[in-house]
Enzyme design. Structure first.
Site, PDB file in Angstrom:
ATOM      1  N   THR A 372       0.926  -1.124   0.000  1.00  0.00           N
ATOM      2  CA  THR A 372       0.000   0.000   0.000  1.00  0.00           C
ATOM      3  C   THR A 372       0.956   1.161   0.000  1.00  0.00           C
ATOM      4  O   THR A 372       2.155   0.964   0.139  1.00  0.00           O
ATOM      5  CB  THR A 372      -0.852  -0.069   1.284  1.00  0.00           C
ATOM      6  OG1 THR A 372      -1.648  -1.230   1.223  1.00  0.00           O
ATOM      7  CG2 THR A 372      -1.719   1.146   1.501  1.00  0.00           C
ATOM      8  N   ASP A 414     -10.216  -7.995   2.112  1.00  0.00           N
ATOM      9  CA  ASP A 414     -10.309  -7.257   3.376  1.00  0.00           C
ATOM     10  C   ASP A 414     -11.655  -7.458   4.069  1.00  0.00           C
ATOM     11  O   ASP A 414     -11.839  -7.020   5.206  1.00  0.00           O
ATOM     12  CB  ASP A 414     -10.058  -5.758   3.151  1.00  0.00           C
ATOM     13  CG  ASP A 414      -8.571  -5.428   3.173  1.00  0.00           C
ATOM     14  OD1 ASP A 414      -7.777  -6.291   3.564  1.00  0.00           O
ATOM     15  OD2 ASP A 414      -8.208  -4.301   2.796  1.00  0.00           O
ATOM     16  N   GLY A 464       1.138  -1.423   5.222  1.00  0.00           N
ATOM     17  CA  GLY A 464       1.524  -2.502   6.134  1.00  0.00           C
ATOM     18  C   GLY A 464       0.368  -3.346   6.631  1.00  0.00           C
ATOM     19  O   GLY A 464       0.500  -4.012   7.665  1.00  0.00           O
ATOM     20  N   GLY A 465      -0.767  -3.304   5.919  1.00  0.00           N
ATOM     21  CA  GLY A 465      -1.897  -4.151   6.299  1.00  0.00           C
ATOM     22  C   GLY A 465      -2.273  -3.913   7.758  1.00  0.00           C
ATOM     23  O   GLY A 465      -2.386  -2.762   8.206  1.00  0.00           O
TER      24      GLY A 465
HETATM   25  O1  DON Z   1      -6.979  -1.444   3.513  1.00  0.00           O
HETATM   26  C1  DON Z   1      -6.241  -2.191   4.137  1.00  0.00           C
HETATM   27  O2  DON Z   1      -6.157  -2.197   5.346  1.00  0.00           O
HETATM   28  C2  DON Z   1      -5.340  -3.141   3.366  1.00  0.00           C
HETATM   29  N1  DON Z   1      -5.912  -3.434   2.087  1.00  0.00           N
HETATM   30  C3  DON Z   1      -3.999  -2.526   3.228  1.00  0.00           C
HETATM   31  C4  DON Z   1      -3.013  -3.474   2.594  1.00  0.00           C
HETATM   32  C5  DON Z   1      -1.620  -3.080   2.863  1.00  0.00           C
HETATM   33  O3  DON Z   1      -1.334  -2.149   3.576  1.00  0.00           O
HETATM   34  C6  DON Z   1      -0.578  -3.908   2.278  1.00  0.00           C
HETATM   35  N2  DON Z   1       0.694  -3.218   2.394  1.00  0.00           N
HETATM   36  N3  DON Z   1       1.686  -3.256   2.821  1.00  0.00           N
END
Ligand code: DON
Length: 562
Positions: A372, A414, A464-465
């Site tokens: 992201t 998600d 970072g999910g």
């Molecule tokens: O919206 C979210 O929380 C996730 N789709 C974000 C994914 C993410 O940060 C992956 N990256 N490092």
């Protein structure tokens, strides 16, 4: 002839935006500043500011530029959130999150045995939510920008058309993902050099994406959600069991929502409300921690880590229960962000011993670092913008729409596709975040602006999910409690706990061996070094009217100020 001209233009552009251009990871400036994952995109934003555009003009230009130069996460086929604080002190948050298609259904990712089909929920065209980025960026420009659509899209179009010289970072990403791109001819065409891996130093052009961006520039949102681009997207869906239809695209609207607001030791925290869980959890954790003098207890001490982990454990447990799209589920945001609730929730905190996360449905950690991206901007007038945008996994579902040149997200993962079954981020959930037609999937993205005495203090956020919220928490605490400047606050190593699985992951030096021993003695389980860096918090701080910006050293990136 045309090709020769293109090459000439490319070299001119390289002079303007050399990919090897190394911008400082830390910079000071007085007028305006952009910090992002790409030095080229930061430079695009700075140029817009220098030309007299405001922070929102720059944010839109950077958003489209990232879709060209940082395709693993920058996007037009995904979605994102934007927090805007205008110079008059008003704060706005824009939700341009993807939505489930109209024909989506609760159990669409379960197989005949009722088990979650992870391939389907992450790596298929059914995994794609209706993209929100284009509608969101253009709407922000219309409401708050001063420049024309053509002006802010011009740099992105030029970068796609004439190309960039690939640096090690991006060429390396393409090489590592070559196998997955081989699944789809258009993806292979965009991300390989006639089937062979691109190398650093190669010129990389994206004519299809340039054409799509040109349509957006000419026709606004209709250039994407209607007409040839929409036709190409829907054709791809129909050919690959995807669900997105013309009605899904035409009816997509970004939503302006009330920001989450909290006060932490006199600082105002402004962040993203649901369908992000970020703002609510951030404020909730800060509220739980406010009663403790973290400055005195000290950065990295067992006592501080214990306190923060216990706050994280409780907040992430609430996430799984209460958070979802507020248009579909009654999210108790006011309760979760109140000081009273935090006091009650933390009443069982034991300074001597770890609590135990419930044993049910423990998730697993994501196996690969996904992408992201976050960028922060402050302009001369004092407008500030924090944007986090995503395709979910690195390069989304890896599918480039043939002819249109952009990647599709895999954001449907998600949702909680099956109660108490971990998604790609290892997160659990239930009814609040179950799939429903047109619903937005819960996010952890936490674009945040901190103000003090009505002045911008910090603009931050991260990818970072599931770890995003804790990265932002630590950057905020490092600046406010540990009095670090933005460079130290971002550089300092981080740790993460998300309730389930009941383990603490940490970056080297975030927790010393001595502290690990002390935490174990308190009963904390599974304390282990993270295999991946936690977050990428490209942030800007305003101190005594001087802008200080840092692009997180965990990744390549750039700060551009003037
Ligand atoms: O919206 C979210 O929380 C996730 N789709 C974000 C994914 C993410 O940060 C992956 N990256 N490092």
């Amino acid at each position: 002839m045309k090709k020769a001209l293109l090459h000439k233009l490319a070299f001119l552009l390289i002079l303007l935006f050399p990919a090897s251009l190394v911008l400082a990871e830390f910079q000071r400036a007085e007028n305006g500043m952009v910090s992002s994952r790409s030095d080229i995109a930061s430079e695009v934003g700075k140029n817009i500011l220098e030309q007299g555009g405001n922070a929102i003009d720059a944010a839109v230009a950077v958003g489209f530029a990232l879709a060209v130069v940082y395709p693993s996460a920058g996007n037009i086929g995904g979605g994102g959130f934007m927090v805007i604080r205008t110079a008059d002190g008003q704060v706005y948050t824009q939700d341009a999150r993807e939505k489930a298609p109209l024909t989506a259904s609760r159990d669409m990712f379960l197989d005949s045995d009722g088990e979650l089909d992870r391939q389907l929920s992450r790596s298929s065209l059914q995994a794609t939510g209706v993209p929100g980025s284009v509608a969101g960026l253009l709407d922000a420009l219309e409401r708050f920008g001063t420049m024309s659509r053509e002006q802010v899209l011009a740099p992105a179009i030029q970068l796609a058309e004439t190309g960039i010289v690939l640096n090690e970072d991006i060429a390396g990403q393409f090489q590592r993902n070559l196998r997955t791109f081989q699944q789809y001819p258009a993806s292979l065409e965009v991300f390989s050099n006639n089937g062979e891996a691109y190398q650093a130093g190669d010129l990389w052009q994206q004519p299809d994406l340039a054409a799509t961006l040109t349509l957006i520039s000419a026709f606004g949102r209709d250039g994407f959600y209607k007409g040839p681009v929409a036709d190409m997207l829907v054709t791809s869906m129909q050919a690959n069991n995807g669900l997105i239809s013309h009605s899904d695209l035409e009816s997509y609207e970004p939503v302006w929502r009330e920001p989450v607001h909290g006060v932490y030791r006199g600082y105002d925290i402004w962040s993203m409300p649901a369908p992000s869980s970020g703002g609510v959890l951030l404020v909730q954790m800060l509220n739980m921690l406010e009663a403790y003098n973290l400055t005195e207890i000290g950065w990295g001490s067992a006592e501080t880590v214990h306190l923060m982990v216990e706050a994280q454990r409780r907040a992430y447990a609430d996430r799984a229960e209460y958070l979802g799209d507020p248009d579909f589920y009654n999210v108790p945001s006011a309760m979760l962000t109140s000081k009273l609730y935090a006091r009650q929730r933390f009443a069982d905190f034991d300074p001597e011993a770890a609590s135990l996360s419930d044993d049910i449905g423990a998730g697993s950690w994501p196996q690969e670092s996904t992408q992201t991206t976050h960028y922060s901007i402050i302009d001369t007038e004092g407008n500030a913008v924090a944007v986090t945008t995503t395709l979910n996994s690195t390069y989304g579902n890896k599918f480039v729409v043939p002819g249109a040149g952009f990647l599709l997200n895999n954001e449907m993962d998600d949702f909680s596709s099956k109660p108490n079954t971990a998604n790609g981020s290892g997160l659990l959930g239930g009814v609040a975040n179950e799939i429903q037609p047109s619903k937005r999937m819960l996010s952890s993205m936490t674009p945040t602006i901190v103000t003090q005495n009505d002045n911008v203090f910090l603009v931050t956020g991260s990818p970072g999910g599931s770890t995003i919220i804790n990265t932002v928490l630590q950057v905020v605490i490092n600046t406010i409690d540990h009095h670090m400047n933005v460079e130290d606050a971002v550089n300092s190593p981080r740790f993460h706990h998300q309730w389930q699985p009941d383990i603490i992951r940490y970056e080297a030096d975030a927790i010393t061996d001595q502290t690990v021993a002390e935490l174990r003695a308190m009963g904390h389980q599974g304390i282990s070094r993270s295999r991946f860096p936690l977050g990428d918090a490209n942030s800007i701080m305003l101190i005594d009217n001087v802008l200080e910006g840092v692009s997180d050293p965990r990744n390549v990136g750039g700060v551009a100020g003037f």
